[in-house]
Design a protein around this motif. Structure first.
Motif, short mmCIF file in Angstrom:
data_model
loop_
_atom_site.label_atom_id
_atom_site.label_comp_id
_atom_site.label_asym_id
_atom_site.label_seq_id
_atom_site.Cartn_x
_atom_site.Cartn_y
_atom_site.Cartn_z
N LEU A 148 0.76 -1.37 -0.07
CA LEU A 148 0.03 -0.05 -0.01
C LEU A 148 0.97 1.03 -0.18
O LEU A 148 2.10 1.31 0.48
N PRO A 149 0.16 2.46 -0.60
CA PRO A 149 1.24 3.60 -0.43
C PRO A 149 1.32 4.30 0.52
O PRO A 149 0.46 4.24 1.46
N GLY A 150 2.55 4.90 0.84
CA GLY A 150 2.67 5.81 2.04
C GLY A 150 3.03 4.91 3.17
O GLY A 150 3.33 3.66 3.08
N ASP A 151 3.53 5.58 4.38
CA ASP A 151 3.96 4.61 5.60
C ASP A 151 3.09 4.94 6.74
O ASP A 151 3.11 4.26 7.63
N ARG A 152 2.07 5.88 6.65
CA ARG A 152 1.41 6.36 7.97
C ARG A 152 0.48 4.99 8.30
O ARG A 152 0.38 4.85 9.39
N TRP A 153 0.22 4.28 7.29
CA TRP A 153 -0.77 3.06 7.62
C TRP A 153 -0.27 2.07 8.57
O TRP A 153 -0.72 1.37 9.19
N LEU A 154 1.30 1.87 8.10
CA LEU A 154 2.04 0.92 8.79
C LEU A 154 2.15 1.54 10.14
O LEU A 154 2.36 0.61 11.33
N ALA A 199 -0.71 -0.32 17.16
CA ALA A 199 -1.82 -1.37 17.83
C ALA A 199 -1.25 -2.51 18.05
O ALA A 199 -1.66 -3.52 18.33
N ASP A 200 0.50 -2.58 17.93
CA ASP A 200 1.18 -3.56 18.40
C ASP A 200 1.16 -4.92 17.12
O ASP A 200 1.29 -5.89 17.73
N ILE A 248 -10.22 -1.92 15.87
CA ILE A 248 -11.25 -2.96 16.32
C ILE A 248 -10.17 -3.91 17.34
O ILE A 248 -10.51 -4.19 18.43
N LEU A 249 -8.70 -3.94 17.11
CA LEU A 249 -7.95 -4.86 17.73
C LEU A 249 -7.59 -4.11 19.18
O LEU A 249 -7.49 -4.82 20.25
N MET A 250 -7.85 -2.64 19.27
CA MET A 250 -7.65 -1.92 20.39
C MET A 250 -8.92 -2.04 21.36
O MET A 250 -8.93 -1.22 22.15
N GLY A 251 -10.17 -2.42 20.68
CA GLY A 251 -11.34 -2.32 21.28
C GLY A 251 -12.02 -0.96 21.28
O GLY A 251 -13.05 -0.76 21.96
N TYR A 252 -11.85 -0.28 20.30
CA TYR A 252 -12.33 0.89 20.25
C TYR A 252 -13.79 0.82 19.40
O TYR A 252 -13.98 -0.29 18.65
N PRO A 253 -14.43 1.81 19.60
CA PRO A 253 -15.89 1.89 18.85
C PRO A 253 -15.87 2.46 17.48
O PRO A 253 -14.75 2.54 17.01
N ALA A 254 -17.09 2.38 16.88
CA ALA A 254 -17.13 2.56 15.22
C ALA A 254 -17.61 4.08 15.15
O ALA A 254 -18.58 4.47 15.75
N TRP A 255 -16.69 4.72 14.27
CA TRP A 255 -17.02 6.16 13.85
C TRP A 255 -18.47 6.29 13.22
O TRP A 255 -18.86 5.55 12.62
N GLN A 256 -19.19 7.48 13.88
CA GLN A 256 -20.54 7.33 13.19
C GLN A 256 -20.59 8.42 12.04
O GLN A 256 -21.51 8.49 11.17
N ASP A 257 -19.84 9.59 12.32
CA ASP A 257 -19.96 10.58 11.10
C ASP A 257 -19.70 10.25 9.83
O ASP A 257 -18.36 9.79 9.57
#
Ligand code: DGY
Length: 365
Positions: free
Chosen positions: A7-13, A19-20, A325-334
């Motif tokens: 995938l492009p860029g490195d922010r995603w990594l 998230a370990d 999801i791995l960190m147990g966060y909720p889903a953004w609604q906006d």
């Protein structure tokens, strides 16, 4: 954690590492088969980011679940390649990447509209072939879009962005068809019409059609912006193509199977003044026989969202979905996902399509 393409860029990594996650990226540029993805998942895999070219169904979600997987994200806004029911059955949240490809894909639809209307690719080939012998009054006559009618089938985010570009850019009238009334779009065009009137110019108008047929009959240029499902498969078939104007232009940047492609080939062969601009195909990467020989069709290799900014944004959203999801966060609604493009990521998964079904709680501010 498996990512089935580079995938492009490195922010995603960075997001996944925060998230370990240990990330394994499949480097092949070939479309991966289910068996190859299963091998990549192996015996231990917490989550996966896959591509629209891959068949994410029961077999892969069962394998992911068995490997301890808790999240999947498609690297695309469309997810017709994902069996969400199967993912849900295994309790796996499915993410997608809306919001960062709206204008990018709409601009590709605009590019195809102009290329088809003004025969840009055909004329480019003519020049490169050394056939230009001087200006002629009749050389490559195309279609004027200014003040004609643009039809949009599916006026969600991308369809509405395309409509605004064509209405404002070419002062086209708009006829659109959608399950929902698109009040924002209608208001925008009404406002623009008032402005034109105040300048003593002919106003534009916007009409919501009662049917796909009405759009096809009335519009000079029609662009498809629908998700692919059972209700939209072969929506554009022989009968419906037959309703279109003889010199109409049909644009598709959504999914190939929305058009019966063999029928489109026959229609374009029989109607040389009809034009099409396609970014997507029924049997990608293949094209139906005869399509590539047609001068009245402009063809692109599914690059509607291919800008650096968008593809990096899609990577951030896909990684954000899985990491959250791995960190147990909720889903953004906006529907506005722009906070995920800042340095300070919200503690939420940007877009989970089956959040309710798998019990991912909603993000509350
Ligand atoms: C999508 O996201 O669905 C596009 O087809 C590829 O970007």
């Amino acid at each position: 954690m498996v990512v089935t393409k580079e995938l492009p860029g490195d922010r995603w990594l960075e997001i996944l590492k925060q998230a370990d996650c240990m990330v394994e990226v499949c480097v092949s540029t070939d479309v991966l088969r289910v068996s190859e993805i299963k091998d990549a998942i192996g015996e231990r895999c917490d989550g996966a980011i896959g591509q629209l070219t891959e068949d994410w169904g029961e077999e892969l979600f069962a394998a992911l679940k068995a490997a301890g997987g808790k999240a999947y994200s498609n690297y695309a806004v469309g997810y017709n390649n994902v069996d969400v029911g199967a993912a849900t059955k295994h309790g796996i949240p499915v993410g997608n990447t809306p919001g960062v490809l709206t204008e990018t894909t709409a601009e590709m639809a605009v590019a195809l509209s102009f290329a088809a209307a003004r025969r840009v690719v055909e004329a480019d080939r003519f020049m490169r072939g050394g056939h230009y012998k001087g200006w002629l009054p009749t050389l490559f006559l195309g279609e004027l879009l200014h003040q004609k009618t643009v039809g949009v089938i599916g006026a969600g985010r991308i369809g509405s962005a395309y409509a605004r570009m064509m209405v404002e850019g070419c002062r086209m009238d708009l006829i659109y068809c959608d399950h929902h009334q698109r009040k924002d779009l209608e208001d925008y065009i009404a406002f623009y019409a008032e402005f034109l009137k105040s300048q003593g110019q002919k106003p534009v108008y916007c009409k919501r059609a009662a049917s796909v047929e009405e759009v096809l009959q009335e519009a000079d240029l029609v662009s498809l912006h629908l998700p692919l499902d059972n209700t939209t498969h072969h929506l554009i078939n022989r009968e419906r193509l037959g309703l279109m104007k003889e010199n109409a232009i049909l644009i598709n940047t959504s999914r190939g199977p929305v058009i019966d492609e063999s029928t489109l080939v026959a229609h374009c062969q029989e109607h040389p003044n009809f034009r099409a601009g396609l970014d997507v195909y029924e049997d990608e990467p293949d094209m139906k026989p005869g399509l590539s020989e047609l001068d009245n069709v402009v063809i692109m290799p599914h690059t509607g969202s291919a800008t650096g900014w968008t593809r990096q944004g899609m990577a951030v959203l896909a990684a954000g979905n899985v990491a959250a999801i791995l960190m147990g966060y909720p889903a953004w609604q906006d529907p506005d996902i722009s906070p995920f493009l800042s340095d300070d990521l919200p503690k939420a998964a940007p877009s989970i399509v089956n959040a309710d079904e798998v019990g991912v709680r909603p993000f509350m501010v």
